[in-house]
Write a protein that holds these residues in place. Structure first.
Motif, PDB file in Angstrom:
ATOM      1  N   ALA A   1      23.402   9.220   6.778  1.00  0.00           N
ATOM      2  CA  ALA A   1      22.288   9.235   7.719  1.00  0.00           C
ATOM      3  C   ALA A   1      21.042   8.639   7.094  1.00  0.00           C
ATOM      4  O   ALA A   1      20.213   8.045   7.773  1.00  0.00           O
ATOM      5  CB  ALA A   1      22.011  10.659   8.159  1.00  0.00           C
ATOM      6  N   ASP A   2      20.937   8.808   5.784  1.00  0.00           N
ATOM      7  CA  ASP A   2      19.746   8.290   5.131  1.00  0.00           C
ATOM      8  C   ASP A   2      19.837   6.809   4.856  1.00  0.00           C
ATOM      9  O   ASP A   2      18.878   6.188   4.448  1.00  0.00           O
ATOM     10  CB  ASP A   2      19.522   9.024   3.803  1.00  0.00           C
TER      11      ASP A   2
ATOM     12  N   GLY B   1       8.291   9.250   9.194  1.00  0.00           N
ATOM     13  CA  GLY B   1       8.845   8.160   8.397  1.00  0.00           C
ATOM     14  C   GLY B   1      10.018   7.452   9.035  1.00  0.00           C
ATOM     15  O   GLY B   1      10.374   6.353   8.623  1.00  0.00           O
ATOM     16  N   ARG B   2      10.644   8.062  10.034  1.00  0.00           N
ATOM     17  CA  ARG B   2      11.746   7.359  10.688  1.00  0.00           C
ATOM     18  C   ARG B   2      11.202   6.079  11.343  1.00  0.00           C
ATOM     19  O   ARG B   2      11.816   5.033  11.275  1.00  0.00           O
ATOM     20  CB  ARG B   2      12.399   8.268  11.722  1.00  0.00           C
TER      21      ARG B   2
ATOM     22  N   ASN C   1      16.966  -6.524  -4.228  1.00  0.00           N
ATOM     23  CA  ASN C   1      16.061  -6.549  -5.360  1.00  0.00           C
ATOM     24  C   ASN C   1      15.856  -7.987  -5.810  1.00  0.00           C
ATOM     25  O   ASN C   1      16.780  -8.645  -6.264  1.00  0.00           O
ATOM     26  CB  ASN C   1      16.670  -5.714  -6.491  1.00  0.00           C
TER      27      ASN C   1
ATOM     28  N   GLU D   1      19.814   4.378   6.691  1.00  0.00           N
ATOM     29  CA  GLU D   1      18.904   3.538   7.461  1.00  0.00           C
ATOM     30  C   GLU D   1      17.504   3.496   6.870  1.00  0.00           C
ATOM     31  O   GLU D   1      16.699   2.661   7.206  1.00  0.00           O
ATOM     32  CB  GLU D   1      18.822   4.022   8.905  1.00  0.00           C
ATOM     33  N   TYR D   2      17.241   4.425   5.973  1.00  0.00           N
ATOM     34  CA  TYR D   2      15.943   4.402   5.331  1.00  0.00           C
ATOM     35  C   TYR D   2      15.884   3.352   4.229  1.00  0.00           C
ATOM     36  O   TYR D   2      14.833   3.030   3.732  1.00  0.00           O
ATOM     37  CB  TYR D   2      15.636   5.765   4.712  1.00  0.00           C
ATOM     38  N   GLU D   3      17.037   2.890   3.845  1.00  0.00           N
ATOM     39  CA  GLU D   3      17.022   1.998   2.691  1.00  0.00           C
ATOM     40  C   GLU D   3      16.567   0.614   3.091  1.00  0.00           C
ATOM     41  O   GLU D   3      16.928   0.097   4.133  1.00  0.00           O
ATOM     42  CB  GLU D   3      18.407   1.955   2.055  1.00  0.00           C
ATOM     43  N   ASP D   4      15.805   0.079   2.241  1.00  0.00           N
ATOM     44  CA  ASP D   4      15.272  -1.253   2.497  1.00  0.00           C
ATOM     45  C   ASP D   4      16.400  -2.269   2.411  1.00  0.00           C
ATOM     46  O   ASP D   4      17.230  -2.222   1.525  1.00  0.00           O
ATOM     47  CB  ASP D   4      14.221  -1.569   1.434  1.00  0.00           C
TER      48      ASP D   4
ATOM     49  N   ILE E   1       0.841  -1.188   0.000  1.00  0.00           N
ATOM     50  CA  ILE E   1       0.000   0.000   0.000  1.00  0.00           C
ATOM     51  C   ILE E   1       0.881   1.245   0.000  1.00  0.00           C
ATOM     52  O   ILE E   1       2.002   1.212   0.513  1.00  0.00           O
ATOM     53  CB  ILE E   1      -0.928   0.017   1.230  1.00  0.00           C
TER      54      ILE E   1
ATOM     55  N   THR F   1      15.837   0.324  -5.492  1.00  0.00           N
ATOM     56  CA  THR F   1      15.815   0.988  -6.787  1.00  0.00           C
ATOM     57  C   THR F   1      15.518   2.484  -6.679  1.00  0.00           C
ATOM     58  O   THR F   1      15.644   3.207  -7.650  1.00  0.00           O
ATOM     59  CB  THR F   1      14.728   0.356  -7.676  1.00  0.00           C
TER      60      THR F   1
ATOM     61  N   LEU G   1       9.151   5.124   6.585  1.00  0.00           N
ATOM     62  CA  LEU G   1       9.568   5.381   5.219  1.00  0.00           C
ATOM     63  C   LEU G   1      10.858   4.603   4.972  1.00  0.00           C
ATOM     64  O   LEU G   1      11.891   4.904   5.562  1.00  0.00           O
ATOM     65  CB  LEU G   1       9.784   6.882   5.028  1.00  0.00           C
ATOM     66  N   ARG G   2      10.774   3.580   4.159  1.00  0.00           N
ATOM     67  CA  ARG G   2      11.945   2.785   3.822  1.00  0.00           C
ATOM     68  C   ARG G   2      12.059   2.743   2.310  1.00  0.00           C
ATOM     69  O   ARG G   2      11.116   2.330   1.633  1.00  0.00           O
ATOM     70  CB  ARG G   2      11.815   1.362   4.370  1.00  0.00           C
ATOM     71  N   LEU G   3      13.219   3.174   1.821  1.00  0.00           N
ATOM     72  CA  LEU G   3      13.386   3.223   0.375  1.00  0.00           C
ATOM     73  C   LEU G   3      13.719   1.838  -0.158  1.00  0.00           C
ATOM     74  O   LEU G   3      14.427   1.071   0.473  1.00  0.00           O
ATOM     75  CB  LEU G   3      14.500   4.190   0.014  1.00  0.00           C
TER      76      LEU G   3
ATOM     77  N   ALA H   1      15.444  13.397  -1.698  1.00  0.00           N
ATOM     78  CA  ALA H   1      15.087  14.394  -0.697  1.00  0.00           C
ATOM     79  C   ALA H   1      16.036  14.243   0.482  1.00  0.00           C
ATOM     80  O   ALA H   1      16.642  13.190   0.662  1.00  0.00           O
ATOM     81  CB  ALA H   1      13.644  14.181  -0.238  1.00  0.00           C
TER      82      ALA H   1
ATOM     83  N   PHE I   1      16.165  13.036   3.411  1.00  0.00           N
ATOM     84  CA  PHE I   1      15.249  12.204   4.189  1.00  0.00           C
ATOM     85  C   PHE I   1      15.402  12.412   5.695  1.00  0.00           C
ATOM     86  O   PHE I   1      14.464  12.246   6.449  1.00  0.00           O
ATOM     87  CB  PHE I   1      15.460  10.726   3.841  1.00  0.00           C
ATOM     88  N   ARG I   2      16.607  12.794   6.082  1.00  0.00           N
ATOM     89  CA  ARG I   2      16.845  12.956   7.514  1.00  0.00           C
ATOM     90  C   ARG I   2      15.988  14.077   8.094  1.00  0.00           C
ATOM     91  O   ARG I   2      15.679  14.088   9.279  1.00  0.00           O
ATOM     92  CB  ARG I   2      18.323  13.247   7.750  1.00  0.00           C
TER      93      ARG I   2
ATOM     94  N   GLU J   1      24.848  13.320   4.969  1.00  0.00           N
ATOM     95  CA  GLU J   1      23.394  13.119   4.944  1.00  0.00           C
ATOM     96  C   GLU J   1      23.052  11.788   4.313  1.00  0.00           C
ATOM     97  O   GLU J   1      22.141  11.102   4.745  1.00  0.00           O
ATOM     98  CB  GLU J   1      22.720  14.252   4.173  1.00  0.00           C
ATOM     99  N   ASP J   2      23.829  11.451   3.301  1.00  0.00           N
ATOM    100  CA  ASP J   2      23.598  10.164   2.662  1.00  0.00           C
ATOM    101  C   ASP J   2      23.744   9.033   3.662  1.00  0.00           C
ATOM    102  O   ASP J   2      22.925   8.126   3.729  1.00  0.00           O
ATOM    103  CB  ASP J   2      24.606   9.950   1.530  1.00  0.00           C
TER     104      ASP J   2
ATOM    105  N   PRO K   1      18.194   7.619  -3.562  1.00  0.00           N
ATOM    106  CA  PRO K   1      18.408   8.024  -2.167  1.00  0.00           C
ATOM    107  C   PRO K   1      18.703   9.515  -2.019  1.00  0.00           C
ATOM    108  O   PRO K   1      18.746  10.027  -0.905  1.00  0.00           O
ATOM    109  CB  PRO K   1      19.610   7.183  -1.740  1.00  0.00           C
TER     110      PRO K   1
END
Lengths: 458, 653
Positions: free
Chosen positions: B70-71, A206-207, B80, B73-76, A156, A192, A187-189, A198, A200-201, B67-68, A195
């Motif tokens: 730091a980001d 989303g954290r 793939n 952790e957002y990555e899945d 979703i 693909t 929010l997990r990217l 935006a 993101f931090r 920043e990268d 990164p």
């Protein structure tokens, strides 16, 4: 000859530094200038940029209005400014549109949207793309299906990021959950995704996943734009601070239940029903008093281990920090139709309340902070012996148990381990609260003279 | 030279300023000293600027890199999973192997077995596989048991629906010609088969052909005698793939057509949905209801692997007035692709369920998961509409529910609202505006109240090891607790499924084919409030008062038992000593040609149905409280089952 050589060296130097400089400028434009809010070569750019951001927002909100999307402002910085001086806002609204709230010096503005209103999305997204917005859509598993390990639906949409001229508009989707609250995902990217789309931090949401009460909304004018905002902004902001939501470990729970199947006898079914009623009642009663509580002991173990209640535990346990104690608690529970069963200890030491409702016991343990640990007390009624249960300190998160939104210690495993030791994942049916917990400490005896006040059994 | 002035006539078209700059530079550059100085200054300046910009750049890139990090952790963390596609420039030729024999058939495409059937007593007849001519993907797999009657008609229908250009593979297992009529043989011949007209009893046969194109190969072995089969045949052939563009239609590029294109590239056998010229619609835009009380009531469609049924079902559902596609969820038991493709074709939400347990328990677990998920997905909903994939939905289905749903909320003596009348056949149902209360739970398109599910049913739903039917379980007194369901006289759903767990062609023909199905839109239901518990009793009493007694001396199975009148109400009494004494009702049901497999569709020992446009009240004496209306002298009708040996018991639905 040496002179000619020198000239030659100069020309060479000049040419190479020129080339190098051009390369760097090109690289710089490509890599850094995409970062919003950076106007190195244009120190006067800020006024300009807030104009650009305002134009973005105007365009976006007009689009949302056209598609009848009931977005509301959820940006922490903007809302904080709004709540600080509602008066000043009224003054400013009179003036020409000036982006003093919505832009707030940040390249991101966050909005929230109830997911049930997210109908026929392609139209909106396509229109936004036509207006020049670049879109990043973040999808994730549907937690409403996750409780049933055997179901798998489509992912979703959880977050939308719209980017234009280096500014981001973040739309977080709020899903209605069974516990009567709104939920947004983390929010997990995907691998693909871009990164660098935006910063993101800097995102407000989303954290972690989050849980919110359904806010009452108010249509107002902010910076000359029609925007919905939560009616009670400060309450919303407080909620945002402690919104972190933990999904139950459904997969592990299923493995556990395969090993130790749930008791499906009529008595167990009946206990689960009563526990649910009791928990809902407790949540309502304490919610009305604005007293934060969390599920503790066996109830917490039941949530963590099997996403349910342990049918042989026979009671519901909750914890409250003693700093949140209010004498009205007893009367409030009485008004809710529950009777006080016993009261042990005092506010200064080892306070414990027990209520009876639906003939299931609700134990309320009060927790005391002591340096970097917290503890609660226990009292044996017949002997006056005192016990102490020590836990590592923890913060509180939201979770859902029996379709009720409750808090749990965020560091749930540490909490459960402290209480039940390393073998918490093995059911123990004969449990002695005075000796079985791995964190129990003998804590002396209440003076006999004070028993009347300290050990009250009804 | 110092006082050199430009000659305006020399280059009149060059702008003045430009020319003078150019000349100045030219002049300066000719001076070696100034050139050197200039170079020195320029180099120093550029070096300086370079250094400054460099430092800035380093600082900024470091910040961005921070920043990268730091980001990160957002990555899945999930890598793939998509497998690399086979390069498009790969093989353009498919190797196809087709085997036909008495006990086994198989089809292999490029070494991959796409069909293998060597199970005894199964899979008799003609197996047909459709391949995409551009990708070689299997788009449809069918078996037509042309040993049995009418299956060849189904095969003709199917073959006609396949798009031109697709690759068709045929192979026979065991016997496939006994009821393969000339029409089907001629169709096969027109496809390019040489052997089709000569196919006969127990021949083995394989064919690979492009529809409307070339024949890639055909093998046929005749059966030497009636009692023996032809020798097994193995056909090996090659098929040249075509370019993808040729396999696609050129529909206008809309959201709908994108879904259609995706669907049509994957599956076959859905007729004009994939027609290039005039494709069937996949969006229906039925009229909304003037005031719709069920617009936000979630609809759960319970499905298995019967994609053609699901397609037919969803078409009728999405055409019903007042439908809200946003709240429809299709729950598919098993990770089948084709039903999911159908769901996506219509732009609906599909959820797949990992099958648990077997047979009826599997269905039961699927129901439980689907119902729980439905209420999870719609936490605000107080009800859910439960449908199955083998139902046609009446055009006024939602109108019917919208007019009745408040009763379920307000009357605690109600268990459900169902669109299905067990006794509502063509000859026993008349009035689309009439509603009944019945003590059984008909299912087949019904509304479930959330509180009943959450508080009562879900906690004690049968566990996977119990091989119970969910609907039989729901009908048990422990669950139903004496509550009743509201049903219409004329059903708002139609059960078209012929293949299924508890279903076969004969069973369907006898019990479902003649069921009455409402096709009138916006029927205004009559006296909805009289369906409440007490009001309904008053209504029954009124009916009993005005009813005329039928002549009990006549044989109730004879047509003349009910007079040839119109619009009258008649009453009859049958013998039923106890709940278990069902013989009279069963015999009566048999001769009325209504549901006779168990006792259904009654309210306190009273059945209501229509005969010859007259309303008939059938009262079971003495268990019905309405027996008091029986004249003392009247002997209730008593029928005994004929003494003949009963055949094999038919499975109950």
């Amino acid at each position: 000859m040496p002179r000619v050589n020198r000239t030659f060296v100069f020309v060479l130097l000049l040419a190479s530094s020129c080339a190098f400089l051009l390369f760097q400028l090109y690289y710089y434009r490509n890599y850094v200038s995409k970062e919003p809010g950076l106007h190195l070569l244009d120190p006067a750019g800020h006024v300009m940029s807030s104009q650009v951001q305002w134009q973005n927002l105007k365009k976006f909100l007009a689009l949302a209005q056209f598609f009848r999307l009931p977005l509301f402002l959820a940006d922490s910085a903007a809302l904080a400014l709004l709540s600080q001086d509602a008066l000043r806002q009224r003054d400013r609204a009179m003036h020409e549109p000036h982006c003093s709230f919505l832009c707030a010096g940040r390249p991101i503005t966050s909005f929230a949207l109830p997911a049930s209103q997210w109908q026929l999305s392609p139209g909106f997204l396509l229109a936004a793309e036509q207006k020049g917005f670049q879109l990043l859509e973040v999808r994730g598993r549907d937690p409403r299906l996750a409780s049933l390990d055997t179901l798998s639906g489509e992912e979703i949409p959880l977050h939308f990021l719209f980017r234009l001229h280096g500014y981001i508009i973040h739309v977080v989707l709020l899903y209605e959950r069974s516990g009567g609250y709104l939920w947004h995902g983390a929010l997990r990217l995907k691998a693909t995704a871009d990164p660098t789309f935006a910063p993101f931090r800097l995102l407000d949401y989303g954290r972690h996943a989050g849980a919110y009460d359904r806010p009452e909304l108010l249509l107002t004018v902010v910076d000359g734009l029609d925007v919905r905002v939560p009616r009670n902004i400060s309450r919303f902001l407080v909620q945002r601070q402690e919104a972190r939501f933990l999904e139950c470990r459904y997969h592990d729970a299923r493995s556990f239940l395969q090993l130790y199947p749930d008791d499906s006898s009529a008595a167990a079914v009946e206990f689960r029903r009563k526990a649910k009623v009791l928990l809902r009642l407790a949540a309502q009663t304490l919610g009305r008093l604005d007293i934060p509580f969390w599920i503790s002991s066996g109830t917490c173990l039941g949530w963590y281990r099997q996403c349910g209640v342990i049918s042989y535990s026979r009671d519901v346990d909750i914890g409250i920090f003693i700093s949140d104690f209010r004498p009205q608690i007893t009367t409030a529970f009485r008004d809710a139709g529950m009777s006080l069963k016993h009261q042990f200890g005092q506010v200064e030491d080892s306070l414990e309340l027990s209520f009876l409702g639906e003939d299931v016991k609700l134990d309320i343990f009060f927790f005391y902070r002591d340096g970097d640990v917290v503890w609660n007390g226990g009292t044996q009624a017949k002997s006056g012996r005192k016990f102490k249960y020590v836990f590592p300190s923890f913060s509180l998160c939201w979770a859902e148990l029996l379709e009720v939104k409750v808090r749990v210690p965020c560091e749930t495993l540490d909490y459960v381990m402290a209480n039940y030791g390393g073998t918490w994942s093995v059911p123990v049916k004969s449990w002695d609260w005075k000796s079985s917990p791995s964190n129990v400490i003998e804590n002396g005896v209440w003076p006999v003279a004070e028993w009347a006040g300290l050990i009250q059994v009804y | 030279m110092e006082t050199w002035t430009p000659n305006p006539r020399a280059k009149p078209f060059i702008p003045r300023q430009q020319r003078s700059w150019y000349l100045t530079w030219k002049y300066r550059l000719t001076q070696r000293r100034s050139l050197r100085r200039f170079c020195q200054a320029g180099a120093v300046l550029f070096l300086f600027v370079t250094v400054v910009v460099n430092i800035k750049l380093i600082l900024d890139t470091r910040r961005v890199a921070d920043e990268d990090a730091a980001d990160q952790e957002y990555e899945d963390v999930v890598p793939n999973m998509e497998t690399p596609r086979r390069p498009a420039s790969g093989r353009k030729v498919l190797d196809i192997e087709v085997y036909s024999s008495r006990s086994k058939v198989y089809v292999a495409v490029d070494g991959t077995t796409v069909l293998e059937d060597d199970v005894r007593e199964q899979g008799r007849g003609v197996h047909v596989i459709v391949l995409n001519q551009a990708t070689g993907h299997v788009m449809a797999k069918r078996i037509f048991d042309t040993y049995s009657p009418h299956e060849d008609e189904a095969m003709i229908l199917f073959l006609n629906m396949v798009t031109r250009g697709r690759i068709l593979i045929f192979t026979v297992k065991d016997e496939g010609t006994f009821h393969l009529k000339d029409a089907a043989k001629n169709l096969l011949k027109s496809l390019g088969s040489q052997a089709a007209l000569g196919l006969s009893w127990r021949d083995m046969w394989t064919l690979v052909v492009k529809k409307g194109g070339q024949v890639y190969g055909e093998k046929h072995s005749k059966s030497p005698a009636l009692s023996t089969w032809g020798d097994p045949v193995l056909l090996k052939t090659e098929v040249q793939l075509t370019a993808a563009e040729e396999a696609e239609c050129h529909w206008a590029d809309t959201e709908l057509n994108r879904r259609r294109k995706l669907f049509c590239s994957k599956v076959e056998g859905y007729g004009s949905i994939c027609s290039c010229k005039d494709p069937a619609p996949i969006e229906f835009n039925p009229d909304p209801l003037p005031s719709n009380n069920v617009f936000n009531v979630p609809v759960a469609v319970i499905a298995g692997n019967r994609p053609n049924y699901l397609y037919r079902m969803l078409r009728s559902l999405l055409s019903a007035h007042g439908v809200n596609p946003q709240v429809i969820t299709v729950f598919i038991d098993g990770y089948y692709e084709e039903p999911m493709d159908v769901v996506e074709l219509f732009g609906l939400k599909g959820v797949q369920h990992t099958p648990i347990s077997i047979k009826n328990a599997r269905v039961s677990q699927h129901y439980k998961a689907s119902l729980t998920a439905t209420f999870n997905l719609h936490p605000d909903a107080g009800f859910a509409v439960v449908l199955e994939e083998d139902l046609d939905i009446s055009v006024d289905f939602f109108s019917f529910l919208s007019q009745t749903i408040h009763l379920l909320d307000q009357d605690d003596s109600l268990y459900c609202i169902s669109a299905w009348n067990d006794q509502g056949y063509e000859h026993t149902a008349e009035d689309p505006a009439l509603l009944y209360r019945v003590e059984s739970m008909p299912g087949l398109g019904w509304v479930l109240k959330k509180s009943i599910y959450k508080d009562e049913l879900e906690p004690k739903w049968p566990t996977p090891e119990k091989l119970w039917d969910w609907d039989m379980w729901m009908r048990m007194p422990e669950q139903r607790k004496g509550r009743e369901c509201i049903i219409p006289d004329v059903s708002r759903s139609y059960h078209f499924g012929i293949i299924g767990l508890n279903m076969n062609g004969y069973f369907h023909e006898v019990y479902f084919k003649k069921h009455k199905f409402n096709t009138i839109p916006n029927v205004q239901l009559r006296n909805v409030e009289s369906l409440r518990k007490d009001a309904y009793e008053a209504e029954i009493q009124k009916l009993l008062r005005e009813a005329e007694l039928l002549d009990h001396s006549r044989n109730p199975c004879e047509d003349s038992f009910v007079p040839d009148t119109d619009g009258k109400t008649y009453i009859m009494f049958i013998k039923m000593e106890t709940e278990l004494d069902t013989s009279t009702w069963t015999e009566l049901a048999k001769c009325l040609h209504v549901w006779d497999l168990d006792v259904r569709g009654y309210h306190r020992g009273l059945w209501r149905l229509f005969r010859k446009r007259n309303h008939i009240l059938v009262i079971a004496v003495p268990i019905s409280p309405y027996s008091v209306k029986k004249p003392a002298a009247l002997v209730p009708i008593h029928l005994e089952p004929p003494p003949k040996e009963e055949g094999a018991p038919v499975e109950q639905l």
